[in-house]
Motif scaffolding. Structure first.
Motif, mmCIF file in Angstrom:
data_model
loop_
_atom_site.group_PDB
_atom_site.id
_atom_site.type_symbol
_atom_site.label_atom_id
_atom_site.label_comp_id
_atom_site.label_asym_id
_atom_site.label_seq_id
_atom_site.Cartn_x
_atom_site.Cartn_y
_atom_site.Cartn_z
ATOM 1 N N LEU A 10 18.260 33.321 -39.017
ATOM 2 C CA LEU A 10 18.521 32.771 -40.357
ATOM 3 C C LEU A 10 18.739 33.909 -41.353
ATOM 4 O O LEU A 10 19.643 33.860 -42.191
ATOM 5 N N THR A 11 17.925 34.988 -41.236
ATOM 6 C CA THR A 11 18.048 36.123 -42.164
ATOM 7 C C THR A 11 19.439 36.745 -42.054
ATOM 8 O O THR A 11 20.099 37.005 -43.059
ATOM 9 N N GLU A 12 19.921 36.915 -40.805
ATOM 10 C CA GLU A 12 21.248 37.542 -40.616
ATOM 11 C C GLU A 12 22.356 36.612 -41.101
ATOM 12 O O GLU A 12 23.302 37.046 -41.757
ATOM 13 N N ILE A 13 22.238 35.311 -40.786
ATOM 14 C CA ILE A 13 23.294 34.361 -41.197
ATOM 15 C C ILE A 13 23.385 34.331 -42.727
ATOM 16 O O ILE A 13 24.461 34.467 -43.313
ATOM 17 N N LEU A 14 22.235 34.218 -43.407
ATOM 18 C CA LEU A 14 22.227 34.089 -44.875
ATOM 19 C C LEU A 14 22.639 35.409 -45.537
ATOM 20 O O LEU A 14 23.313 35.418 -46.569
ATOM 21 N N THR A 15 22.301 36.557 -44.902
ATOM 22 C CA THR A 15 22.739 37.857 -45.439
ATOM 23 C C THR A 15 24.264 37.941 -45.388
ATOM 24 O O THR A 15 24.918 38.392 -46.329
ATOM 25 N N LYS A 16 24.841 37.440 -44.277
ATOM 26 C CA LYS A 16 26.311 37.449 -44.144
ATOM 27 C C LYS A 16 26.930 36.535 -45.188
ATOM 28 O O LYS A 16 27.896 36.863 -45.879
ATOM 29 N N VAL A 29 30.594 29.275 -46.782
ATOM 30 C CA VAL A 29 30.068 27.904 -46.644
ATOM 31 C C VAL A 29 29.810 27.331 -48.041
ATOM 32 O O VAL A 29 29.755 28.065 -49.029
ATOM 33 N N ASP A 30 29.662 26.000 -48.103
ATOM 34 C CA ASP A 30 29.376 25.390 -49.414
ATOM 35 C C ASP A 30 27.889 25.545 -49.731
ATOM 36 O O ASP A 30 27.079 25.886 -48.873
ATOM 37 N N ASP A 31 27.545 25.308 -50.995
ATOM 38 C CA ASP A 31 26.172 25.555 -51.458
ATOM 39 C C ASP A 31 25.159 24.717 -50.675
ATOM 40 O O ASP A 31 24.060 25.183 -50.360
ATOM 41 N N ALA A 32 25.525 23.487 -50.337
ATOM 42 C CA ALA A 32 24.566 22.594 -49.647
ATOM 43 C C ALA A 32 24.165 23.198 -48.305
ATOM 44 O O ALA A 32 22.980 23.241 -47.947
ATOM 45 N N THR A 33 25.163 23.712 -47.580
ATOM 46 C CA THR A 33 24.871 24.320 -46.272
ATOM 47 C C THR A 33 23.967 25.533 -46.460
ATOM 48 O O THR A 33 22.945 25.690 -45.790
ATOM 49 N N TYR A 34 24.342 26.381 -47.441
ATOM 50 C CA TYR A 34 23.557 27.593 -47.705
ATOM 51 C C TYR A 34 22.116 27.206 -48.067
ATOM 52 O O TYR A 34 21.157 27.717 -47.486
ATOM 53 N N ASP A 35 21.989 26.264 -49.000
ATOM 54 C CA ASP A 35 20.653 25.911 -49.505
ATOM 55 C C ASP A 35 19.763 25.337 -48.408
ATOM 56 O O ASP A 35 18.557 25.617 -48.360
ATOM 57 N N SER A 36 20.348 24.563 -47.459
ATOM 58 C CA SER A 36 19.481 23.962 -46.419
ATOM 59 C C SER A 36 18.990 25.050 -45.461
ATOM 60 O O SER A 36 17.836 25.035 -45.027
ATOM 61 N N LEU A 37 19.856 26.049 -45.172
ATOM 62 C CA LEU A 37 19.413 27.158 -44.304
ATOM 63 C C LEU A 37 18.335 27.991 -45.010
ATOM 64 O O LEU A 37 17.342 28.397 -44.411
ATOM 65 N N LEU A 38 18.532 28.201 -46.332
ATOM 66 C CA LEU A 38 17.554 29.002 -47.087
ATOM 67 C C LEU A 38 16.207 28.269 -47.130
ATOM 68 O O LEU A 38 15.149 28.894 -46.979
ATOM 69 N N ALA A 39 16.268 26.948 -47.278
ATOM 70 C CA ALA A 39 15.022 26.149 -47.323
ATOM 71 C C ALA A 39 14.293 26.249 -45.979
ATOM 72 O O ALA A 39 13.071 26.434 -45.925
ATOM 73 N N GLU A 40 15.071 26.219 -44.872
ATOM 74 C CA GLU A 40 14.447 26.333 -43.543
ATOM 75 C C GLU A 40 13.791 27.720 -43.407
ATOM 76 O O GLU A 40 12.638 27.830 -42.962
ATOM 77 N N LEU A 41 14.483 28.775 -43.878
ATOM 78 C CA LEU A 41 13.921 30.137 -43.774
ATOM 79 C C LEU A 41 12.662 30.257 -44.627
ATOM 80 O O LEU A 41 11.647 30.797 -44.192
#
Ligand SMILES: NC(=O)c1c(N)nc(OC2CCCC2)nc1O[C@@H]1CCC[C@@H]1O
Length: 322
Positions: A10-16, A29-41
């Motif tokens: 998750l850290t590498e995906i969100l850093t990219k 990606v759109d904000d919704a996709t980003y935000d759900s991954l960040l929430a999981e991290l």
């Protein structure tokens, strides 16, 4: 996959995603996709605090209140620039440079971002310290505030030891929104984006910095001769390492071309989403830079061509009623 691997992934995906959005200005990606991954991290990091990585994107939001800023001695002084106001000043700069070297001169012209200069030190590719310019020799350690600026990488693409310089600025749109909000809150407005950026970086509450939409353009490598033999190669090296470099720089082979570049951007500046107060001209060859050296406070191999002050309405009010 175990939780340690998922946190790493998750850290590498969100850093990219952060790099594409904030450095390349090309969201993946759109904000919704980003935000759900960040929430999981965030959830996994909360449950496993010992597994949080130093460059985690969750460090960009929220924050803490610092007690103060420590003083930092700059290993390489952060110099100021001599000024040029017309074509003959530019010609004088070129003539002085030509007197000191027999080699033909190539220049790099770059927009002079109207913000504040900062220096960032990376060890093994990880951000370890960031500081203001201060008086050129001594600045303030504002590492925690700079970590909240999403266009500043926490981890580089290569594990290098490097010190880089850049200009932190507040985009015009962010500045207008901030002043509008301060007006609603009956707080004093900022006179210009540069003051707003400087005031933001002086905040002891780092969570305020995270909300102020500051950005940065990097423009030089302090320990420069390890990465290339010309300034333009250093700018390419900065981009490859993951730094955001202003795309409008140009290699030019005469001072007449430099002057044309200055006039061109003096006309186009109001269409830019950030303020510039001129053009910085540098001699491209690092060996000629070394030959030319420095005066007491600025390099002989660089000069700032200054635009006349822009008569924006708020500035006009300033002048009229102060
Ligand atoms: N503001 C800028 O966009 C800018 C730039 N594009 N390039 C440099 O080159 C440094 C390195 C050699 C001497 C000055 N400096 C800049 O800003 C300076 C930093 C300190 C005073 C000026 O703001």
């Amino acid at each position: 996959m175990d939780v340690k691997e998922r946190i790493k992934e998750l850290t590498e995906i969100l850093t990219k995603y952060d790099y594409h959005y904030h450095v390349l200005d090309e969201p993946l990606v759109d904000d919704a996709t980003y935000d759900s991954l960040l929430a999981e991290l965030k959830k996994l990091e909360k449950e496993n605090p010992g597994l949080v990585l130093a460059h985690s994107p969750t460090k960009r939001v929220g924050g803490k209140v610092l007690a103060g800023f420590k003083a930092v001695q700059h290993g390489t002084p952060m110099l100021s620039l001599g000024n040029a106001f017309n074509s003959s000043d530019l010609e004088d700069f070129a003539i002085r440079a030509k007197k000191k070297t027999s080699q033909p001169l190539t220049y790099v012209a770059e927009l002079k971002i109207d913000g504040l200069a900062v220096t960032l030190t990376y060890e093994n590719g990880m951000l370890v310290r960031g500081a203001t310019r201060g008086d050129g020799q001594t600045g303030e350690d504002i590492t925690e505030n700079l970590k909240k600026i999403k266009s500043i990488p926490l981890k580089l693409t290569q594990p290098v030891n490097i010190e880089v310089r850049g200009e932190v600025y507040m985009p015009k749109l962010a500045f207008d929104k901030l002043n509008e909000q301060r007006k609603q809150e009956e707080k004093p407005q900022f006179a210009n984006p540069r003051n707003a950026a400087a005031g933001t970086l002086r905040q002891l509450d780092t969570s305020i910095v995270a909300k102020r939409n500051l950005s940065i353009f990097f423009y030089s490598i302090a320990n420069s001769d390890e990465f290339g033999s010309t300034h333009s190669e250093n700018l390419s090296a900065l981009k490859e390492l993951g730094f955001r470099v202003n795309p409008n720089y140009k290699k030019l082979s005469s001072i007449e071309e430099v002057y044309a570049y200055c006039n061109d951007w003096q006309q186009k500046r109001e269409n830019l989403p950030y303020e510039i107060d001129g053009v910085v001209i540098k001699i491209d060859s690092l060996s000629i830079q070394r030959e030319l050296g420095y005066t007491a406070k600025s390099p002989r191999w660089a000069i700032a061509y200054k635009f006349p002050a822009q008569r924006s309405f708020s500035k006009l009010l300033d002048v009229t009623f102060t």
